[in-house]
Design a protein around this motif. Structure first.
Motif, PDB file in Angstrom:
ATOM      1  N   MET A  65      11.688  20.132 -11.386  1.00 57.11           N
ATOM      2  CA  MET A  65      11.326  18.890 -10.252  1.00 57.11           C
ATOM      3  C   MET A  65      12.209  19.140  -9.255  1.00 57.11           C
ATOM      4  SD  MET A  65      10.085  15.430 -11.740  1.00 57.11           S
ATOM      5  CE  MET A  65       8.774  15.219 -12.389  1.00 57.11           C
ATOM      6  N   LEU A  66      13.666  18.842  -9.504  1.00 56.85           N
ATOM      7  CA  LEU A  66      14.646  19.281  -8.343  1.00 56.85           C
ATOM      8  C   LEU A  66      14.373  20.572  -7.683  1.00 56.85           C
ATOM      9  CD1 LEU A  66      17.726  17.775  -9.790  1.00 56.85           C
ATOM     10  CD2 LEU A  66      16.371  16.617  -8.414  1.00 56.85           C
ATOM     11  N   LEU A  67      13.920  21.635  -8.189  1.00 57.30           N
ATOM     12  CA  LEU A  67      13.754  22.943  -7.383  1.00 57.30           C
ATOM     13  C   LEU A  67      12.579  22.891  -6.820  1.00 57.30           C
ATOM     14  CD1 LEU A  67      14.766  25.566 -10.396  1.00 57.30           C
ATOM     15  CD2 LEU A  67      15.942  24.837  -8.281  1.00 57.30           C
ATOM     16  N   GLY A  68      11.393  22.177  -7.041  1.00 56.76           N
ATOM     17  CA  GLY A  68      10.454  22.118  -6.435  1.00 56.76           C
ATOM     18  C   GLY A  68      10.639  20.939  -5.195  1.00 56.76           C
ATOM     19  N   VAL A  69      11.276  20.090  -5.349  1.00 53.70           N
ATOM     20  CA  VAL A  69      11.439  19.091  -3.993  1.00 53.70           C
ATOM     21  C   VAL A  69      12.454  19.782  -3.137  1.00 53.70           C
ATOM     22  CG1 VAL A  69      12.459  17.079  -3.418  1.00 53.70           C
ATOM     23  CG2 VAL A  69      11.068  17.076  -5.319  1.00 53.70           C
ATOM     24  N   ALA A  70      13.588  20.571  -3.384  1.00 48.17           N
ATOM     25  CA  ALA A  70      14.352  21.225  -2.640  1.00 48.17           C
ATOM     26  C   ALA A  70      13.674  22.074  -1.959  1.00 48.17           C
ATOM     27  CB  ALA A  70      15.627  21.715  -3.529  1.00 48.17           C
ATOM     28  N   SER A  71      13.004  23.189  -2.561  1.00 47.61           N
ATOM     29  CA  SER A  71      12.016  24.200  -2.033  1.00 47.61           C
ATOM     30  C   SER A  71      11.230  23.548  -0.948  1.00 47.61           C
ATOM     31  CB  SER A  71      11.263  25.143  -2.992  1.00 47.61           C
ATOM     32  OG  SER A  71      12.465  25.480  -3.994  1.00 47.61           O
ATOM     33  N   VAL A  72      10.395  22.552  -1.139  1.00 44.19           N
ATOM     34  CA  VAL A  72       9.333  22.104  -0.302  1.00 44.19           C
ATOM     35  C   VAL A  72      10.239  21.474   1.018  1.00 44.19           C
ATOM     36  CG1 VAL A  72       7.533  20.147  -0.028  1.00 44.19           C
ATOM     37  CG2 VAL A  72       7.698  21.608  -1.792  1.00 44.19           C
ATOM     38  N   GLU A  73      11.246  20.665   0.798  1.00 41.70           N
ATOM     39  CA  GLU A  73      11.963  20.289   1.918  1.00 41.70           C
ATOM     40  C   GLU A  73      12.553  21.331   2.851  1.00 41.70           C
ATOM     41  OE1 GLU A  73      11.644  17.274   2.734  1.00 41.70           O
ATOM     42  OE2 GLU A  73      11.007  16.324   0.640  1.00 41.70           O
ATOM     43  N   VAL A  74      13.137  22.356   2.158  1.00 41.24           N
ATOM     44  CA  VAL A  74      13.952  23.500   2.924  1.00 41.24           C
ATOM     45  C   VAL A  74      12.632  24.305   3.743  1.00 41.24           C
ATOM     46  CG1 VAL A  74      14.779  25.727   2.752  1.00 41.24           C
ATOM     47  CG2 VAL A  74      15.690  23.683   1.388  1.00 41.24           C
ATOM     48  N   VAL A  75      11.687  24.461   3.007  1.00 44.93           N
ATOM     49  CA  VAL A  75      10.497  25.119   3.771  1.00 44.93           C
ATOM     50  C   VAL A  75       9.950  24.284   4.934  1.00 44.93           C
ATOM     51  CG1 VAL A  75       7.967  26.054   3.511  1.00 44.93           C
ATOM     52  CG2 VAL A  75       9.889  26.552   1.513  1.00 44.93           C
ATOM     53  N   TYR A  76       9.803  22.874   4.607  1.00 46.24           N
ATOM     54  CA  TYR A  76       9.207  21.719   5.609  1.00 46.24           C
ATOM     55  C   TYR A  76      10.462  22.041   7.067  1.00 46.24           C
ATOM     56  CZ  TYR A  76       8.184  17.441   7.851  1.00 46.24           C
ATOM     57  OH  TYR A  76       7.921  16.654   9.000  1.00 46.24           O
ATOM     58  N   LEU A  77      11.623  21.936   6.504  1.00 51.06           N
ATOM     59  CA  LEU A  77      12.592  21.898   7.600  1.00 51.06           C
ATOM     60  C   LEU A  77      12.608  23.214   8.421  1.00 51.06           C
ATOM     61  CD1 LEU A  77      15.128  20.565   8.699  1.00 51.06           C
ATOM     62  CD2 LEU A  77      16.637  21.854   7.309  1.00 51.06           C
ATOM     63  N   ALA A  78      12.143  24.374   7.696  1.00 49.57           N
ATOM     64  CA  ALA A  78      12.192  25.405   8.574  1.00 49.57           C
ATOM     65  C   ALA A  78      10.792  25.694   9.520  1.00 49.57           C
ATOM     66  CB  ALA A  78      11.969  26.797   7.499  1.00 49.57           C
ATOM     67  N   TRP A  79       9.789  25.185   8.865  1.00 49.72           N
ATOM     68  CA  TRP A  79       8.656  24.867   9.768  1.00 49.72           C
ATOM     69  C   TRP A  79       8.917  24.082  11.137  1.00 49.72           C
ATOM     70  CZ3 TRP A  79       4.332  27.587   9.844  1.00 49.72           C
ATOM     71  CH2 TRP A  79       3.986  28.271   8.686  1.00 49.72           C
ATOM     72  N   ILE A  80       9.619  22.852  10.745  1.00 55.23           N
ATOM     73  CA  ILE A  80       9.989  22.314  12.075  1.00 55.23           C
ATOM     74  C   ILE A  80      10.990  22.601  13.176  1.00 55.23           C
ATOM     75  CG2 ILE A  80      11.040  19.929  12.662  1.00 55.23           C
ATOM     76  CD1 ILE A  80       8.211  19.468  11.424  1.00 55.23           C
ATOM     77  N   LYS A  81      12.058  23.276  12.608  1.00 54.63           N
ATOM     78  CA  LYS A  81      12.975  23.805  13.461  1.00 54.63           C
ATOM     79  C   LYS A  81      12.835  25.294  14.114  1.00 54.63           C
ATOM     80  CE  LYS A  81      15.688  20.363  12.812  1.00 54.63           C
ATOM     81  NZ  LYS A  81      16.156  19.532  13.745  1.00 54.63           N
ATOM     82  N   LEU A  82      11.764  26.068  13.320  1.00 53.73           N
ATOM     83  CA  LEU A  82      11.678  27.280  13.696  1.00 53.73           C
ATOM     84  C   LEU A  82      10.205  27.534  14.334  1.00 53.73           C
ATOM     85  CD1 LEU A  82      13.148  29.377  10.739  1.00 53.73           C
ATOM     86  CD2 LEU A  82      14.126  28.674  13.049  1.00 53.73           C
ATOM     87  N   VAL A  83       9.017  26.775  13.933  1.00 52.23           N
ATOM     88  CA  VAL A  83       7.777  27.129  14.433  1.00 52.23           C
ATOM     89  C   VAL A  83       7.172  26.186  15.074  1.00 52.23           C
ATOM     90  CG1 VAL A  83       5.595  27.379  13.465  1.00 52.23           C
ATOM     91  CG2 VAL A  83       7.601  28.261  12.184  1.00 52.23           C
ATOM     92  N   TRP A  84       7.430  24.713  14.670  1.00 48.77           N
ATOM     93  CA  TRP A  84       6.703  23.610  15.594  1.00 48.77           C
ATOM     94  C   TRP A  84       7.896  23.097  16.510  1.00 48.77           C
ATOM     95  CZ3 TRP A  84       1.882  23.095  15.084  1.00 48.77           C
ATOM     96  CH2 TRP A  84       1.215  23.646  13.605  1.00 48.77           C
ATOM     97  N   THR A  85       8.141  23.998  17.359  1.00 50.49           N
ATOM     98  CA  THR A  85       9.471  23.447  18.281  1.00 50.49           C
ATOM     99  C   THR A  85       8.797  23.100  19.830  1.00 50.49           C
ATOM    100  OG1 THR A  85       9.600  25.970  18.907  1.00 50.49           O
ATOM    101  CG2 THR A  85      10.979  25.146  17.109  1.00 50.49           C
ATOM    102  N   HIS A  86       7.588  23.370  19.840  1.00 48.29           N
ATOM    103  CA  HIS A  86       6.890  23.193  21.024  1.00 48.29           C
ATOM    104  C   HIS A  86       5.885  21.841  21.001  1.00 48.29           C
ATOM    105  CE1 HIS A  86       8.443  26.726  23.181  1.00 48.29           C
ATOM    106  NE2 HIS A  86       7.930  27.530  21.944  1.00 48.29           N
ATOM    107  N   GLN A  87       5.858  21.570  19.665  1.00 48.08           N
ATOM    108  CA  GLN A  87       4.763  20.329  19.453  1.00 48.08           C
ATOM    109  C   GLN A  87       5.827  19.042  19.001  1.00 48.08           C
ATOM    110  OE1 GLN A  87       3.913  23.351  18.340  1.00 48.08           O
ATOM    111  NE2 GLN A  87       2.087  23.967  19.700  1.00 48.08           N
ATOM    112  N   GLN A  88       5.489  18.078  19.543  1.00 48.43           N
ATOM    113  CA  GLN A  88       6.189  16.784  19.037  1.00 48.43           C
ATOM    114  C   GLN A  88       5.740  16.463  17.677  1.00 48.43           C
ATOM    115  OE1 GLN A  88       5.735  13.410  21.806  1.00 48.43           O
ATOM    116  NE2 GLN A  88       7.342  12.178  20.607  1.00 48.43           N
ATOM    117  N   ILE A  89       6.482  16.341  16.676  1.00 47.13           N
ATOM    118  CA  ILE A  89       6.103  15.916  15.400  1.00 47.13           C
ATOM    119  C   ILE A  89       6.457  14.418  15.205  1.00 47.13           C
ATOM    120  CG2 ILE A  89       6.282  16.069  12.877  1.00 47.13           C
ATOM    121  CD1 ILE A  89       5.000  18.560  14.363  1.00 47.13           C
TER     122      ILE A  89
END
Length: 552
Positions: free
Chosen positions: A103-127
């Motif tokens: 559970m902890l590994l799953g939550v941590a992985s999802v949050e890290v990947v979500y943070l990567a999407w926000i900071k590296l990909v969705w930089t031109h759209q307002q989330i």
């Protein structure tokens, strides 16, 4: 390994490292495109928005692969369940650690990947509210794993729970956005976040208690719910006559295994989602058209997802080999394939009858058809003598396309080769992603060309589509000759007769539904496309693929 915990972490990584690399690759590819194309080329906001479908598709795929990594289940055919691995119960590790680690590994992985999407990909759209979405994603991982482990022996109930959990998580994620129109304190992000986190903690406690009970020899397969359902089933009328043929028995067996799944899922979605939404928005004519479009798209989506399991020899099993229980039956491979295709046809027919029944009740009693009626009137005026035939043939075409979503990859699933099965699914996603990426990159250039020379661009595009359809039709017919030459002549004639009838319906629809003012001469394109709708070539490989898997 220095500790059992480290050994478990290493085991999870070794078992699912390919899925992890695919999820990382999705994020990396989108981040590179964002940095190399969107930032350096200086595209406009409208051009950047064209990349959103491509980014959204790969983002969903990355989260799906992460869910597959940390589901941490194991199929046990002797106990008829698919839950927490029994072999881990012998390890010198406390139960709460066995449950908390994935559970902890799953939550941590999802949050890290979500943070990567926000900071590296969705930089031109307002989330909007990124912290709230992070809370929802982490909590859903906990709910997802709890449902998998707690309902290991109840396959149908687990599917219903996962479906309801996925839909409810989307609804809950949208609640803070309603606070703008409804200033209720219950819609505040802070209060909802605390509530969701508390529910996730309760879900962890439930998973802990369930796995602990299973570890101590509990977790009986039978319960009072199952006993009650069995008693109800015993009182219902049962089959008293013998089957007319082995093929009829196989049809009944295939229907009992997975044929009912599409109608049940469709009925659940209609009752749990569409009916309440349609009732709540019964006074808004704009929502009527939106609900209607989503209602017609829903069976296609469900059939595509369920079809990935339907095309396998065993729907519920991760093993792709042909079961010995079926291999010893005195039936040729073509009869097994024919039974699957007939079950798929019956499943699709019942599914669309449910959709039509809900559509009739909804539009007749509480839907606001203010904006829908003019469109229907315009359709009847455009085709005054053939609108009824067009409606009937269109409905037949919709059913055929849904059936195609269930059985189009049948030969890949029955072959029993994991590489072919997952490669085929990956190819569909890759092709869709490349089409979205190409349309996003060249959208501005195409718009400028269309504005400067519209007639020339339309002529070139239509000519390219024309030749592409010609090559596809010729290739389909040529490949069908070689794929059906090893099938028994009786089944070949039967399927060719069905294909000819279905194709004739599509040709008739293409002729009747052609535009009255065909300025660009699109009629021949509709006729060529009619030859491609009903599957022909690939299904001819299914009996040979099953025969090969049967003798392994």
């Amino acid at each position: 390994m220095n500790s059992p915990i480290a050994a478990l972490v290493w085991e999870i990584w070794q078992r699912s490292r390919r899925s992890a690399w695919v999820a990382i690759g999705c994020v990396s590819a989108c981040a590179l495109i964002n940095l190399l194309i969107l930032d350096r080329l200086g595209l406009t906001e409208s051009s950047r928005a064209q990349f959103s479908p491509f980014f959204g598709l790969l983002m969903v795929m990355s989260f799906l692969f992460l869910m597959g990594i940390f589901n941490y289940t194991e199929f046990n055919s002797t106990k008829d369940w698919n839950g927490f691995p029994y072999r881990l119960f012998a390890l010198p590790v406390r139960t709460w650690q066995l449950v908390a680690l994935p559970m902890l590994l799953g939550v941590a992985s999802v949050e890290v990947v979500y943070l990567a999407w926000i900071k590296l990909v969705w930089t031109h759209q307002q989330i909007l509210m990124p912290e709230w979405l992070a809370v929802i994603l982490g909590a859903y991982v906990v709910f997802y794993q709890t449902a998998l482990w707690s309902l290991a022996g109840f396959r149908i109930m687990r599917i219903v729970a996962l479906s309801f959990g996925g839909v409810s998580s989307i609804v809950v994620a949208c609640l803070p956005f309603f606070a703008r129109d409804n200033p209720s304190p219950w819609f505040l992000e802070r209060r909802l976040s605390a509530l969701v986190v508390g529910m996730a903690v309760v879900a962890f406690m439930i998973a802990w208690a369930t796995v602990a009970r299973q570890r101590c020899g509990g977790g009986h397969r039978r319960s009072w719910i199952k006993i009650l359902l069995n008693r109800i089933a015993d009182t219902l009328p049962r089959r008293r006559k013998d089957f007319a043929s082995p093929a009829a028995a196989q049809f009944w067996f295939e229907w009992r295994r997975a044929g009912w799944l599409l109608p049940v899922c469709t009925g659940f979605v209609i009752v749990a989602i569409f009916a309440p939404v349609a009732w709540l928005n019964r006074h808004d004519p704009r929502d009527t058209n939106d609900i209607l479009h989503q209602l017609f798209n829903m069976p296609f989506i469900l059939a595509f997802v369920i079809g990935k399991g339907f095309i396998k020899c065993e729907f519920w099993s991760t093993n792709f080999s042909f079961p010995q229980f079926l291999a010893i039956r005195p039936l040729p491979a073509s009869e097994f394939v024919a039974a699957k295709m007939k079950v798929a046809a019956l499943s699709v027919a019942i599914t669309w009858l449910l959709v039509l029944a809900f559509l009739w009740f909804w539009l007749s009693y509480w839907a606001d058809t203010t904006r829908l009626t003019p469109g229907l009137a315009k359709f009847r005026m455009s085709y005054p003598h053939s609108w009824q035939m067009i409606a009937v043939l269109s409905f037949v075409g919709i059913m055929v396309l849904t059936w195609r979503c269930l059985v189009s990859g049948l030969w890949v699933g029955l072959l029993g080769n994991r590489a072919y099965y997952f490669g085929s699914a990956a190819l569909q996603v890759i092709v869709l992603a490349l089409v979205l990426l190409a349309s996003a990159i060249w959208s501005d250039a195409l718009d400028r060309e269309i504005e400067s020379r519209p007639d020339l661009v339309i002529a070139v595009v239509l000519r390219a589509i024309n030749w592409l359809l010609v090559f596809m039709v010729v290739g389909k017919l040529w490949f069908a000759v070689f794929s059906w030459n090893k099938v028994s002549p009786g089944h070949t004639r039967q399927y060719l007769f069905i294909w000819f009838g279905a194709t004739l319906c599509f040709l008739t629809l293409a002729i009747l539904a052609r535009p009255s003012f065909d300025v660009h001469r699109l009629a021949h394109l509709f006729l060529l496309a009619a030859f491609l709708v009903f599957p022909l070539a690939r299904l001819g490989l299914a009996p040979g693929a099953l025969a090969k898997n049967r003798h392994l």
